[in-house]
Enzyme design. Sequence first.
Site, PDB file in Angstrom:
ATOM      1  N   THR A  90       0.805  -1.223   0.000  1.00 16.19           N
ATOM      2  CA  THR A  90       0.000   0.000   0.000  1.00 16.19           C
ATOM      3  C   THR A  90       0.840   1.276   0.000  1.00 16.19           C
ATOM      4  O   THR A  90       0.302   2.366  -0.199  1.00 16.19           O
ATOM      5  CB  THR A  90      -0.912   0.023   1.247  1.00 16.19           C
ATOM      6  N   GLY A  91       2.154   1.169   0.227  1.00 13.12           N
ATOM      7  CA  GLY A  91       2.999   2.360   0.370  1.00 13.12           C
ATOM      8  C   GLY A  91       3.502   2.893  -0.964  1.00 13.12           C
ATOM      9  O   GLY A  91       3.124   2.414  -2.038  1.00 13.12           O
ATOM     10  N   THR A  92       4.363   3.890  -0.901  1.00 13.48           N
ATOM     11  CA  THR A  92       4.911   4.536  -2.111  1.00 13.48           C
ATOM     12  C   THR A  92       5.676   3.534  -2.971  1.00 13.48           C
ATOM     13  O   THR A  92       5.469   3.444  -4.190  1.00 13.48           O
ATOM     14  CB  THR A  92       5.857   5.691  -1.693  1.00 13.48           C
ATOM     15  N   VAL A  93       6.558   2.776  -2.346  1.00 17.31           N
ATOM     16  CA  VAL A  93       7.342   1.787  -3.095  1.00 17.31           C
ATOM     17  C   VAL A  93       6.440   0.621  -3.505  1.00 17.31           C
ATOM     18  O   VAL A  93       6.524   0.107  -4.625  1.00 17.31           O
ATOM     19  CB  VAL A  93       8.549   1.313  -2.245  1.00 17.31           C
TER      20      VAL A  93
ATOM     21  N   SER B 246       0.075  -3.626   6.655  1.00 15.05           N
ATOM     22  CA  SER B 246      -0.096  -3.707   8.114  1.00 15.05           C
ATOM     23  C   SER B 246      -1.497  -4.221   8.463  1.00 15.05           C
ATOM     24  O   SER B 246      -2.374  -4.321   7.585  1.00 15.05           O
ATOM     25  CB  SER B 246       0.102  -2.333   8.741  1.00 15.05           C
TER      26      SER B 246
ATOM     27  N   LEU C  73       8.474  -2.671   2.658  1.00 15.87           N
ATOM     28  CA  LEU C  73       7.997  -2.470   4.032  1.00 15.87           C
ATOM     29  C   LEU C  73       8.689  -1.301   4.709  1.00 15.87           C
ATOM     30  O   LEU C  73       9.880  -1.048   4.467  1.00 15.87           O
ATOM     31  CB  LEU C  73       8.283  -3.726   4.868  1.00 15.87           C
ATOM     32  N   ASP C  74       7.958  -0.662   5.571  1.00 14.00           N
ATOM     33  CA  ASP C  74       8.514   0.347   6.455  1.00 14.00           C
ATOM     34  C   ASP C  74       9.682  -0.279   7.237  1.00 14.00           C
ATOM     35  O   ASP C  74       9.582  -1.416   7.711  1.00 14.00           O
ATOM     36  CB  ASP C  74       7.386   0.748   7.423  1.00 14.00           C
TER      37      ASP C  74
ATOM     38  N   CYS D 295      18.180   4.880  -2.254  1.00 17.95           N
ATOM     39  CA  CYS D 295      17.931   5.453  -3.578  1.00 17.95           C
ATOM     40  C   CYS D 295      19.017   6.437  -4.040  1.00 17.95           C
ATOM     41  O   CYS D 295      19.391   6.449  -5.219  1.00 17.95           O
ATOM     42  CB  CYS D 295      16.562   6.120  -3.598  1.00 17.95           C
TER      43      CYS D 295
ATOM     44  N   HIS E 290      15.941  12.034  -7.729  1.00 16.12           N
ATOM     45  CA  HIS E 290      16.997  12.602  -6.875  1.00 16.12           C
ATOM     46  C   HIS E 290      18.136  13.114  -7.764  1.00 16.12           C
ATOM     47  O   HIS E 290      18.657  12.391  -8.616  1.00 16.12           O
ATOM     48  CB  HIS E 290      17.574  11.528  -5.948  1.00 16.12           C
TER      49      HIS E 290
HETATM   50  N1  LIG Z   1      10.284   6.031  -1.231  1.00 16.08           N
HETATM   51  C1  LIG Z   1      11.473   5.792  -1.762  1.00 16.08           C
HETATM   52  O1  LIG Z   1      11.928   6.482  -2.707  1.00 16.08           O
HETATM   53  C2  LIG Z   1      12.328   4.696  -1.224  1.00 16.08           C
HETATM   54  C3  LIG Z   1      11.965   3.919  -0.134  1.00 16.08           C
HETATM   55  N2  LIG Z   1      12.767   2.905   0.295  1.00 16.08           N
HETATM   56  C4  LIG Z   1      12.421   2.048   1.433  1.00 16.08           C
HETATM   57  O2  LIG Z   1      11.297   1.227   1.076  1.00 16.08           O
HETATM   58  C5  LIG Z   1      10.478   1.032   2.224  1.00 16.08           C
HETATM   59  C6  LIG Z   1       9.080   1.549   1.963  1.00 16.08           C
HETATM   60  O3  LIG Z   1       9.140   2.954   1.741  1.00 16.08           O
HETATM   61  P1  LIG Z   1       7.851   3.778   1.326  1.00 16.08           P
HETATM   62  O4  LIG Z   1       7.047   3.022   0.370  1.00 16.08           O
HETATM   63  O5  LIG Z   1       8.373   5.101   0.961  1.00 16.08           O
HETATM   64  O6  LIG Z   1       7.051   3.839   2.725  1.00 16.08           O
HETATM   65  P2  LIG Z   1       5.487   4.058   2.989  1.00 16.08           P
HETATM   66  O7  LIG Z   1       5.398   4.631   4.345  1.00 16.08           O
HETATM   67  O8  LIG Z   1       4.851   4.772   1.860  1.00 16.08           O
HETATM   68  O9  LIG Z   1       4.877   2.537   3.027  1.00 16.08           O
HETATM   69  C7  LIG Z   1       5.188   1.647   4.061  1.00 16.08           C
HETATM   70  C8  LIG Z   1       4.493   0.303   3.842  1.00 16.08           C
HETATM   71  O10 LIG Z   1       4.796  -0.559   4.975  1.00 16.08           O
HETATM   72  C9  LIG Z   1       3.562  -1.061   5.510  1.00 16.08           C
HETATM   73  N3  LIG Z   1       3.648  -1.272   6.959  1.00 16.08           N
HETATM   74  C10 LIG Z   1       3.813  -0.348   7.923  1.00 16.08           C
HETATM   75  N4  LIG Z   1       3.802  -0.928   9.160  1.00 16.08           N
HETATM   76  C11 LIG Z   1       3.599  -2.253   8.941  1.00 16.08           C
HETATM   77  C12 LIG Z   1       3.473  -3.390   9.804  1.00 16.08           C
HETATM   78  N5  LIG Z   1       3.536  -3.274  11.146  1.00 16.08           N
HETATM   79  N6  LIG Z   1       3.278  -4.602   9.228  1.00 16.08           N
HETATM   80  C13 LIG Z   1       3.207  -4.743   7.884  1.00 16.08           C
HETATM   81  N7  LIG Z   1       3.301  -3.691   7.020  1.00 16.08           N
HETATM   82  C14 LIG Z   1       3.506  -2.465   7.539  1.00 16.08           C
HETATM   83  C15 LIG Z   1       2.525   0.001   5.187  1.00 16.08           C
HETATM   84  O11 LIG Z   1       1.231  -0.579   5.250  1.00 16.08           O
HETATM   85  P3  LIG Z   1      -0.074   0.283   5.701  1.00 16.08           P
HETATM   86  O12 LIG Z   1      -0.492   1.081   4.505  1.00 16.08           O
HETATM   87  O13 LIG Z   1      -1.073  -0.781   6.035  1.00 16.08           O
HETATM   88  O14 LIG Z   1       0.323   1.118   6.854  1.00 16.08           O
HETATM   89  C16 LIG Z   1       2.955   0.386   3.775  1.00 16.08           C
HETATM   90  O15 LIG Z   1       2.487  -0.571   2.855  1.00 16.08           O
HETATM   91  C17 LIG Z   1      11.150   1.720   3.394  1.00 16.08           C
HETATM   92  O16 LIG Z   1      11.928   0.788   4.089  1.00 16.08           O
HETATM   93  C18 LIG Z   1      11.991   2.780   2.710  1.00 16.08           C
HETATM   94  O17 LIG Z   1      13.048   3.173   3.509  1.00 16.08           O
HETATM   95  C19 LIG Z   1      13.899   2.630  -0.400  1.00 16.08           C
HETATM   96  C20 LIG Z   1      14.312   3.340  -1.449  1.00 16.08           C
HETATM   97  C21 LIG Z   1      13.563   4.470  -1.931  1.00 16.08           C
HETATM   98  N1  LIG Z   2      15.784   8.051   2.526  1.00 13.32           N
HETATM   99  C1  LIG Z   2      15.410   8.044   1.133  1.00 13.32           C
HETATM  100  C2  LIG Z   2      14.414   6.947   0.861  1.00 13.32           C
HETATM  101  C3  LIG Z   2      14.641   5.734   1.679  1.00 13.32           C
HETATM  102  O1  LIG Z   2      13.725   5.271   2.284  1.00 13.32           O
HETATM  103  O2  LIG Z   2      15.860   5.266   1.732  1.00 13.32           O
HETATM  104  P1  LIG Z   2      16.295   3.907   2.470  1.00 13.32           P
HETATM  105  O3  LIG Z   2      15.745   2.759   1.691  1.00 13.32           O
HETATM  106  O4  LIG Z   2      17.769   3.896   2.426  1.00 13.32           O
HETATM  107  O5  LIG Z   2      15.786   3.938   3.866  1.00 13.32           O
HETATM  108  C4  LIG Z   2      14.809   9.397   0.776  1.00 13.32           C
HETATM  109  O6  LIG Z   2      14.335  10.013   1.662  1.00 13.32           O
HETATM  110  O7  LIG Z   2      14.778   9.815  -0.355  1.00 13.32           O
END
Ligand SMILES: NC(=O)C1=CN([C@@H]2O[C@H](COP(=O)(O)OP(=O)(O)OC[C@H]3O[C@@H](n4cnc5c(N)ncnc54)[C@H](OP(=O)(O)O)[C@@H]3O)[C@@H](O)[C@H]2O)C=CC1
Ligand SMILES: N[C@@H](CC(=O)OP(=O)(O)O)C(=O)O
Length: 380
Positions: free
Chosen positions: A31-34, A56, A103-104, A170, A267
Amino acid sequence: MRTFPFKSSTNTAEAIFFGRIILKAGILGATGTVGQRFISLLSQHPYFTIQVIGASSRSAGKKYSEATRWKMTTPIPDEVKDMIVQECKDEFFKECDVIFSGLDADVAGYIESAFLKADLAVFSNAKNHRRDHTVPLVVPTVNPSHLDLIPYQRSLHSLHKGFIVTNSNCSTTGLVVALKPLQDAFGPFESIIVQTMQAISGAGYPGVASLDIHDNVIPFINGEEEKMEYETLKILGDINETATGFNNISFTKISATCNRVPVVDGHTECVSIKFKKQPSPSIEQIINTLDSYVSESQKLGCYSSPKKAIIFNMDQDRPQPRLDRDNGNGYSVTIGRVRKCNVLDIKFTLLVHNTILGAAGSGILNAEIAYAKGLIKVKT
Ligand SMILES: NC(=O)C1=CN([C@@H]2O[C@H](COP(=O)(O)OP(=O)(O)OC[C@H]3O[C@@H](n4cnc5c(N)ncnc54)[C@H](OP(=O)(O)O)[C@@H]3O)[C@@H](O)[C@H]2O)C=CC1
Ligand SMILES: N[C@@H](CC(=O)OP(=O)(O)O)C(=O)O
């Protein structure tokens, strides 16, 4: 080496009809950004089918379209919008050939470890396992040879098909794509200085408050500089001959300064480098080396591989996020402004799409490479 037999975008049914291999994918953090980026890329991918999606307990039990706040510019793919979101427990994902994790980081560590223990093949975006010396930290257009650690990792955990592979931070991703061909051609670096201008989507959703980022620049991203300074060296290092660890996580000095800017995706990084070997290469040699770089993912003919891992732009005002982030469908790094540095040897500016090559796209391309190398065991 295995290759996917066809390279077209027919749907799953046609693919099965043609006898093509289809890998069943599970998505954690869907459900998140990634996670949304994973869904968007995988739904158009001819060799993966989305089997299970997890998030989650706040989202579990809901239809995907009700659980997510969809922010992609294309609609939620039909095959996913009514899927029920599961909790991220390995028992719901046991039929999957590959797991992609967005995942977060607060929960990724223990959830991904549980999936590893359950003998599942995990491609993670989170930072939690990146520093583990038995876990490959792979940028697909840079160091796919590190996937050769997988058999050793499996042996340590007595696994048949499971493993964890992480992709990098990233900002680090963009940096190492530029550094790799230069290191291969001209030897190791004495020092690297990098300043980033990072998009808001890097902070997830809702991320940085609009009142903080609008009309503003924030000169701090928690933990980012340390990640760039560590991960760059691991990725540019070599694994040893027995594929059980690393030979030379080098002694290059790296200094990173990270800033958040009001850009949605992409970026930008300003990089200065000094080579150990002097005299340093000419600007022309640097440009030719960057422009002619061919990554292993290209040589393997992977579906998502960009035609060029590096797109060199000669215009004096490029790269720019809005104009260049989608180069190579978001899988290419765009580099420009290569010039002499009066303090170190040379300097240049690069741009990487943070949620494609910098996140979900790397996970997917890493899986394609791992499959081509025979490292993913498909359930029959
Ligand atoms: N955004 C970016 O450009 C980048 C992100 N990342 C990494 O990728 C990961 C995800 O980032 P991003 O998508 O931005 O984060 P978001 O906050 O947008 O999404 C987080 C996701 O994790 C889920 N989650 C949170 N808590 C739980 C839990 N207790 N159990 C199961 N699932 C859970 C959320 O579900 P729910 O919706 O139900 O809360 C959601 O699907 C992070 O580790 C981040 O550091 C890495 C590189 C780049
Ligand atoms: N920290 C990066 C995204 C990210 O979540 O990185 P990492 O996967 O290393 O936690 C940004 O804010 O653009």
